[in-house]
Design a protein around this motif. Structure first.
Motif, PDB file in Angstrom:
ATOM      1  N   ARG A 160       3.843  10.605  -7.113  1.00 44.09           N
ATOM      2  CA  ARG A 160       4.559  10.949  -8.333  1.00 44.09           C
ATOM      3  C   ARG A 160       3.612  11.548  -9.380  1.00 44.09           C
ATOM      4  N   ALA A 161       2.436  10.959  -9.503  1.00 45.15           N
ATOM      5  CA  ALA A 161       1.483  11.425 -10.509  1.00 45.15           C
ATOM      6  C   ALA A 161       1.017  12.845 -10.233  1.00 45.15           C
TER       7      ALA A 161
ATOM      8  N   ASP B 193       8.291  12.710  -0.673  1.00 49.43           N
ATOM      9  CA  ASP B 193       9.271  12.275   0.329  1.00 49.43           C
ATOM     10  C   ASP B 193       8.592  11.503   1.458  1.00 49.43           C
ATOM     11  N   TYR B 194       7.441  12.015   1.874  1.00 47.07           N
ATOM     12  CA  TYR B 194       6.698  11.339   2.954  1.00 47.07           C
ATOM     13  C   TYR B 194       6.281   9.931   2.519  1.00 47.07           C
ATOM     14  N   SER B 195       5.786   9.802   1.288  1.00 49.51           N
ATOM     15  CA  SER B 195       5.362   8.490   0.797  1.00 49.51           C
ATOM     16  C   SER B 195       6.535   7.520   0.727  1.00 49.51           C
TER      17      SER B 195
ATOM     18  N   LYS C 138       7.177   4.042   2.924  1.00 46.77           N
ATOM     19  CA  LYS C 138       7.550   2.739   2.382  1.00 46.77           C
ATOM     20  C   LYS C 138       8.753   2.175   3.129  1.00 46.77           C
ATOM     21  N   ASP C 139       9.745   3.012   3.409  1.00 42.28           N
ATOM     22  CA  ASP C 139      10.910   2.547   4.163  1.00 42.28           C
ATOM     23  C   ASP C 139      10.498   2.044   5.546  1.00 42.28           C
ATOM     24  N   ILE C 140       9.562   2.751   6.159  1.00 40.97           N
ATOM     25  CA  ILE C 140       9.040   2.296   7.457  1.00 40.97           C
ATOM     26  C   ILE C 140       8.358   0.943   7.294  1.00 40.97           C
ATOM     27  N   GLY C 141       7.606   0.780   6.190  1.00 40.66           N
ATOM     28  CA  GLY C 141       6.944  -0.494   5.926  1.00 40.66           C
ATOM     29  C   GLY C 141       7.930  -1.635   5.756  1.00 40.66           C
TER      30      GLY C 141
ATOM     31  N   ALA D 131       0.833  -1.203   0.000  1.00 42.17           N
ATOM     32  CA  ALA D 131       0.000   0.000   0.000  1.00 42.17           C
ATOM     33  C   ALA D 131       0.870   1.256   0.000  1.00 42.17           C
ATOM     34  N   ALA D 132       1.938   1.253   0.800  1.00 46.22           N
ATOM     35  CA  ALA D 132       2.858   2.395   0.814  1.00 46.22           C
ATOM     36  C   ALA D 132       3.542   2.555  -0.534  1.00 46.22           C
TER      37      ALA D 132
END
Length: 476
Positions: A309-310, A361-363, A367-370, A300-301
């Motif tokens: 990006r879009a 950047d937040y997204s 993902k890195d947290i995920g 999901a992340a």
């Protein structure tokens, strides 16, 4: 241009939707070794990738335990909340998915107004009427760069994560009910042992008091005998309280009262749990619902990155309608009353104070947290299984040693009593033997509970039998 123009606009809109900016997904490398630990505490077994953990109905063999688990699955509030969370996320996914398609509305209306003479085109005041019937699309975003589809994918993965979270709650509930039931039964057995021991101590105290009055036992012997009685009485209150508290804890897990058909005087059988097969492969952990839920959250992340990006690219929205308008109600469907409108709109981001960059950047950070959360879930699962395997490899020997200790303590007590009755030893030796026997019998029951609970926790750590899945309705 009437309904055929609306149809053409839809065809053009769907034709423009194509690309996706979601990053290619690769499952993170497993942060654990490829095999279970080896050592003196572990049973040696060759890996067999075809071995499966049994379903819970086959693993828990005690009929009363099985009935309690069934009751909990039907009434437990935590499990109900987990099921409602699944339904809520399923609804959110359906809401997000609906944005892939245009909303087509039919509107009908009428208006009547009096126009003053100085505003009327004819120079005379009068009443003007207008009736209209329109079919149209309002602000439909053409998903050229995949923003809406990225959000839809993220919502789907979150929904699937809650499904696995529900299964994880179910497995935990099954294990908790089994552990609570076994604790309840063990404390009942400890209460019975304490009651029998207290009766024995009380009889000994009566005999010591009688011999003291006869002058053959000292006052010290009486005091020593009384310490045993008082200690056993303390244990009686302790286990009486624990039995009732165990019952309360079990009822909370069940979500209702303990069924009356389950006797409070029953004891744990010798074969209430099935054996867990040896040689389970390490990649079995991928079947655990909590690990699969963590991976869905990671997906999901990853999808949210595509949406972020879009957002840097132009967005195109479409508003169009076609219908009929007339000054008379009966003229709505006459020739020449048709009307249409077509209003495409493009929005190109130019300056937004760094908001889009920060959102991307937040997204990416999410993902890195995920990834970290996914890896930690695997490491935690590996540790839980390794601990369970260590317990599985050592508790049999510990229990046998404790049984031998109980037998030796019984022999020690019998010999000490005989020697005291014969006047060979003083009461202190008999007192020590009685204490050892009581303590060893208590410890045997406690060790047996710990062994059974370790088997249950290992079963839970392995995923609880992944073929037992919670019934859910497909979102598609």
């Amino acid at each position: 241009m009437k309904l055929n123009q609306v149809t053409l606009a839809l065809v053009v809109g769907f034709g423009l939707q194509g690309c996706s900016l979601i990053p290619d997904y690769a499952r993170p490398a497993s942060p654990i070794q490829n095999q279970w630990p080896l050592g003196p505490a572990y049973k040696s077994a060759s890996a067999n990738p075809t071995v499966a953990v049994p379903a819970w109905r086959q693993f828990f063999r005690d009929p009363a335990m099985g009935q309690l688990i069934e009751t909990a699955l039907a009434n437990n509030r935590d499990l109900r909340q987990a099921a409602l969370n699944v339904q809520a996320y399923r609804a959110q996914y359906r809401i997000q998915r609906s944005e892939l398609f245009p909303s087509i509305d039919v509107s009908a209306g009428s208006s009547r107004q009096r126009v003053p003479s100085d505003l009327a085109t004819t120079g005379k005041s009068g009443i003007e009427s207008q009736y209209g019937l329109n079919v149209g699309i309002t602000s439909y975003e053409l998903d050229v760069f995949g923003r809406v589809r990225s959000l839809e994918r993220g919502a789907l993965e979150n929904y699937l994560a809650t499904e696995d979270a529900q299964r994880s709650v179910q497995i935990s509930l099954i294990a908790d009910v089994a552990s609570a039931y076994m604790t309840w039964r063990t404390d009942q057995a400890l209460l019975n042992v304490t009651q029998a021991t207290l009766d024995s101590y009380s009889n000994s105290l009566s005999l010591i008091e009688a011999t003291h009055q006869a002058g053959t036992a000292s006052a010290l012997d009486v005091r020593q005998a009384r310490t045993l009685v008082d200690g056993a009485r303390t244990q009686m209150f302790l286990y009486s309280r624990q039995v009732d508290q165990d019952s309360n804890a079990l009822q909370l897990l069940l979500g209702t009262q303990i069924p009356s058909v389950i006797s409070a005087e029953s004891t744990l059988g010798t074969d209430i749990l099935a054996d867990i097969p040896s040689g389970l492969p390490a990649d079995l952990l991928q079947q655990r619902p909590d690990i699969r839920a963590a991976e869905h959250e990671l997906l999901a992340a990853n999808a949210n990155i595509g949406a972020a990006r879009a957002a840097f690219f132009p967005s195109i929205s479409l508003t169009t309608s076609a219908g009929t308008t007339s000054a008379q109600l009966d003229g709505l469907f006459k020739g020449g009353s048709g009307n249409w409108s077509f209003s495409p709109q493009i929005n190109i981001p130019i300056f937004n104070g760094g908001r889009l960059r920060a959102n991307l950047d937040y997204s990416e950070i999410q993902k890195d947290i995920g990834v970290v959360k996914y890896e930690k879930s695997i490491q935690t699962a590996f540790r839980e299984v390794a601990d369970g395997l260590a317990a599985l490899g050592t508790y049999d020997g510990q229990l046998q040693a404790q049984r031998d200790l109980v037998r030796s303590s019984q022999e020690y007590y019998d010999m000490a009593k005989q020697r005291y009755d014969e006047g060979v030893d003083n009461y202190l030796t008999l007192l020590d033997a009685q204490r050892h026997l009581f303590s060893s019998r208590q410890q045997l029951l406690t060790d047996r509970l710990q062994q059974l609970d370790s088997q249950v926790q290992l079963y839970k750590a392995l995923g609880g039998g992944w073929q037992d899945k919670t019934q859910t309705v497909s979102a598609r």
